[in-house]
Motif scaffolding. Structure first.
Motif, mmCIF file in Angstrom:
data_model
loop_
_atom_site.group_PDB
_atom_site.id
_atom_site.type_symbol
_atom_site.label_atom_id
_atom_site.label_comp_id
_atom_site.label_asym_id
_atom_site.label_seq_id
_atom_site.Cartn_x
_atom_site.Cartn_y
_atom_site.Cartn_z
ATOM 1 N N ILE A 8 1.807 7.392 14.749
ATOM 2 C CA ILE A 8 1.358 6.381 13.791
ATOM 3 C C ILE A 8 -0.121 6.115 14.046
ATOM 4 O O ILE A 8 -0.511 5.795 15.172
ATOM 5 N N ALA A 9 -0.937 6.226 13.002
ATOM 6 C CA ALA A 9 -2.375 5.963 13.106
ATOM 7 C C ALA A 9 -2.745 4.858 12.126
ATOM 8 O O ALA A 9 -2.739 5.066 10.912
ATOM 9 N N ASP A 10 -3.066 3.699 12.659
ATOM 10 C CA ASP A 10 -3.423 2.539 11.826
ATOM 11 C C ASP A 10 -4.172 1.551 12.705
ATOM 12 O O ASP A 10 -3.835 1.375 13.875
ATOM 13 N N ASP A 11 -5.189 0.899 12.156
ATOM 14 C CA ASP A 11 -5.963 -0.042 12.966
ATOM 15 C C ASP A 11 -5.369 -1.448 12.971
ATOM 16 O O ASP A 11 -5.940 -2.359 13.587
ATOM 17 N N GLU A 12 -4.224 -1.642 12.318
ATOM 18 C CA GLU A 12 -3.572 -2.951 12.309
ATOM 19 C C GLU A 12 -2.372 -2.937 13.253
ATOM 20 O O GLU A 12 -1.355 -2.306 12.959
ATOM 21 N N PRO A 13 -2.448 -3.638 14.394
ATOM 22 C CA PRO A 13 -1.346 -3.609 15.365
ATOM 23 C C PRO A 13 -0.014 -4.079 14.790
ATOM 24 O O PRO A 13 1.031 -3.504 15.089
ATOM 25 N N LEU A 14 -0.042 -5.108 13.940
ATOM 26 C CA LEU A 14 1.206 -5.623 13.381
ATOM 27 C C LEU A 14 1.865 -4.595 12.473
ATOM 28 O O LEU A 14 3.094 -4.460 12.466
ATOM 29 N N LEU A 15 1.061 -3.872 11.713
ATOM 30 C CA LEU A 15 1.646 -2.854 10.837
ATOM 31 C C LEU A 15 2.239 -1.719 11.666
ATOM 32 O O LEU A 15 3.314 -1.219 11.359
ATOM 33 N N ARG A 50 0.861 17.196 19.706
ATOM 34 C CA ARG A 50 1.321 18.059 18.616
ATOM 35 C C ARG A 50 2.568 17.500 17.922
ATOM 36 O O ARG A 50 3.625 18.159 17.875
ATOM 37 N N PRO A 51 2.523 16.290 17.386
ATOM 38 C CA PRO A 51 3.701 15.731 16.725
ATOM 39 C C PRO A 51 4.039 16.482 15.444
ATOM 40 O O PRO A 51 3.180 17.148 14.845
ATOM 41 N N ASP A 52 5.284 16.355 15.015
ATOM 42 C CA ASP A 52 5.718 17.000 13.775
ATOM 43 C C ASP A 52 5.258 16.216 12.548
ATOM 44 O O ASP A 52 5.051 16.802 11.479
ATOM 45 N N ILE A 53 5.137 14.881 12.684
ATOM 46 C CA ILE A 53 4.821 13.998 11.558
ATOM 47 C C ILE A 53 3.701 13.055 11.971
ATOM 48 O O ILE A 53 3.681 12.565 13.106
ATOM 49 N N VAL A 54 2.777 12.793 11.057
ATOM 50 C CA VAL A 54 1.724 11.807 11.300
ATOM 51 C C VAL A 54 1.713 10.809 10.143
ATOM 52 O O VAL A 54 1.593 11.204 8.977
ATOM 53 N N PHE A 55 1.862 9.531 10.477
ATOM 54 C CA PHE A 55 1.745 8.447 9.507
ATOM 55 C C PHE A 55 0.306 7.948 9.561
ATOM 56 O O PHE A 55 -0.143 7.405 10.574
ATOM 57 N N LEU A 56 -0.436 8.113 8.468
ATOM 58 C CA LEU A 56 -1.874 7.881 8.459
ATOM 59 C C LEU A 56 -2.251 6.722 7.539
ATOM 60 O O LEU A 56 -1.996 6.767 6.333
ATOM 61 N N ASP A 57 -2.883 5.696 8.108
ATOM 62 C CA ASP A 57 -3.507 4.686 7.276
ATOM 63 C C ASP A 57 -4.690 5.345 6.569
ATOM 64 O O ASP A 57 -5.477 6.064 7.194
ATOM 65 N N ILE A 58 -4.830 5.120 5.263
ATOM 66 C CA ILE A 58 -5.938 5.737 4.542
ATOM 67 C C ILE A 58 -7.269 5.153 4.991
ATOM 68 O O ILE A 58 -8.249 5.858 5.179
ATOM 69 N N HIS A 59 -7.329 3.834 5.192
ATOM 70 C CA HIS A 59 -8.588 3.171 5.509
ATOM 71 C C HIS A 59 -8.618 2.804 6.981
ATOM 72 O O HIS A 59 -8.089 1.780 7.392
ATOM 73 N N PHE A 80 0.843 9.146 4.068
ATOM 74 C CA PHE A 80 -0.196 8.130 3.953
ATOM 75 C C PHE A 80 0.436 6.744 3.975
ATOM 76 O O PHE A 80 1.470 6.503 3.343
ATOM 77 N N VAL A 81 -0.204 5.829 4.689
ATOM 78 C CA VAL A 81 0.168 4.417 4.665
ATOM 79 C C VAL A 81 -1.004 3.696 4.010
ATOM 80 O O VAL A 81 -2.120 3.746 4.519
ATOM 81 N N THR A 82 -0.769 3.050 2.875
ATOM 82 C CA THR A 82 -1.885 2.539 2.095
ATOM 83 C C THR A 82 -1.564 1.222 1.418
ATOM 84 O O THR A 82 -0.410 0.932 1.100
ATOM 85 N N ALA A 83 -2.601 0.430 1.215
ATOM 86 C CA ALA A 83 -2.470 -0.792 0.419
ATOM 87 C C ALA A 83 -2.833 -0.528 -1.030
ATOM 88 O O ALA A 83 -2.734 -1.423 -1.867
ATOM 89 N N TYR A 84 -3.239 0.706 -1.336
ATOM 90 C CA TYR A 84 -3.718 1.043 -2.675
ATOM 91 C C TYR A 84 -2.755 2.028 -3.326
ATOM 92 O O TYR A 84 -2.964 3.231 -3.333
ATOM 93 N N GLU A 85 -1.673 1.502 -3.873
ATOM 94 C CA GLU A 85 -0.573 2.347 -4.324
ATOM 95 C C GLU A 85 -0.986 3.330 -5.398
ATOM 96 O O GLU A 85 -0.556 4.485 -5.406
ATOM 97 N N GLN A 86 -1.843 2.901 -6.343
ATOM 98 C CA GLN A 86 -2.138 3.785 -7.464
ATOM 99 C C GLN A 86 -2.812 5.078 -7.031
ATOM 100 O O GLN A 86 -2.683 6.112 -7.673
ATOM 101 N N TYR A 87 -3.519 5.068 -5.886
ATOM 102 C CA TYR A 87 -4.181 6.269 -5.417
ATOM 103 C C TYR A 87 -3.207 7.174 -4.671
ATOM 104 O O TYR A 87 -3.269 8.388 -4.756
ATOM 105 N N ALA A 88 -2.308 6.579 -3.903
ATOM 106 C CA ALA A 88 -1.328 7.376 -3.171
ATOM 107 C C ALA A 88 -0.317 8.013 -4.106
ATOM 108 O O ALA A 88 0.147 9.116 -3.871
ATOM 109 N N VAL A 89 0.028 7.327 -5.189
ATOM 110 C CA VAL A 89 1.000 7.867 -6.138
ATOM 111 C C VAL A 89 0.549 9.218 -6.665
ATOM 112 O O VAL A 89 1.332 10.147 -6.800
#
Length: 257
Positions: A8-15, A50-59, A80-89
């Motif tokens: 998991i890659a995200d700069d928000e600890p709670l997320l 070398r993980p099989d899956i990476v969860f990436l915050d876009i920002h 992708f983990v994002t707050a901007y749904e229209q772009y990830a869609v």
């Protein structure tokens, strides 16, 4: 049954914690490795585990999720983990990358888990359209995330007993120095308390780029790029005898130079 690993890659600890909690319920067999707080950490941890899956915050600071995705494409399954749904869609509909939207919805994440489990049964296949999709996504995301405030124009620094306002235009580079950051500009240098991470978010990325976890350079001041081993490089800066490092995760800034 093969056990899979995830990062998991995200700069928000709670997320990060919330995502871990949901995944522990939805996919107990998935082993989650150390979390990454930014793009460079994500790349370092990927190389280590070398993980099989990476969860990436876009920002993310340093390198955003799109930049990281470019380097991990064809090497792992990406979400992708994002707050901007229209772009990830858009990315999801093209079948290139899955996504989940902040705040994390367990039902939506369950759909993602099911798709990942199906995809993991098949070998990773090169996707010729992935790079073009990431370019388009980066362009649209850049328009959405353009800050309402201007980029940093002045850096405040204590020089002796006085407060100096350093024009950003004159800054040659910034380098982490213990608990401080050293600012080198046309007239000298000074120490400030802002971190490289904070400055990376406030400086115009068209002019200033991070080249190492401890260095930001003004591209207009780079006189020479000397390639090194293991996809690293050294930077020579006009007006300075100091040689600055470029780690391999930031070398992409200079591939066309």
């Amino acid at each position: 049954m093969k056990r899979y690993t995830g990062l998991i890659a995200d700069d928000e600890p709670l997320l990060r914690e919330r995502l871990r909690t949901h995944l522990a319920v939805l996919w107990p067999a998935l082993e989650l490795l150390d979390d990454a707080r930014n793009g460079p950490e994500a790349l370092d941890l990927f190389d280590l585990h070398r993980p099989d899956i990476v969860f990436l915050d876009i920002h993310m600071p340093g390198q955003n999720g799109i930049d990281v995705a470019r380097q991990l494409a064809r090497r792992a399954h990406l979400v992708f983990v994002t707050a901007y749904e229209q772009y990830a869609v858009q990315a999801f509909q093209q079948g290139a990358i899955d996504y989940v939207v902040k705040p994390i919805d367990r039902a939506r994440l369950a759909d993602t888990v099911e798709r990942l489990q199906r995809q993991l049964a098949l070998p990773l296949q090169p996707d010729a359209a992935l790079e073009a999709m990431l370019d388009q996504l980066a362009g649209r995301l850049g328009q959405r995330m353009t800050p309402s405030l201007p980029w940093l124009q002045w850096i405040k620094a204590s020089v002796g007993n006085s407060l100096r306002l350093i024009p950003v235009d004159q800054v040659r580079f910034l380098r982490a120095d213990d608990k401080y950051t050293r600012v080198v500009w046309e007239e000298g240098e000074a120490l400030i308390r802002k971190s490289i991470r904070e400055l990376a978010e406030q400086l115009d990325p068209a002019r200033f780029v991070q080249t190492h976890r401890s260095v930001i350079v003004n591209l207009g001041c780079v006189s020479e790029v000397v390639r090194g081993v293991n996809e690293t490089a050294d930077l020579h800066i006009r007006g300075s005898s100091e040689v600055l490092p470029v780690s391999r995760h930031y070398l992409y800034h200079f591939r066309q130079m």
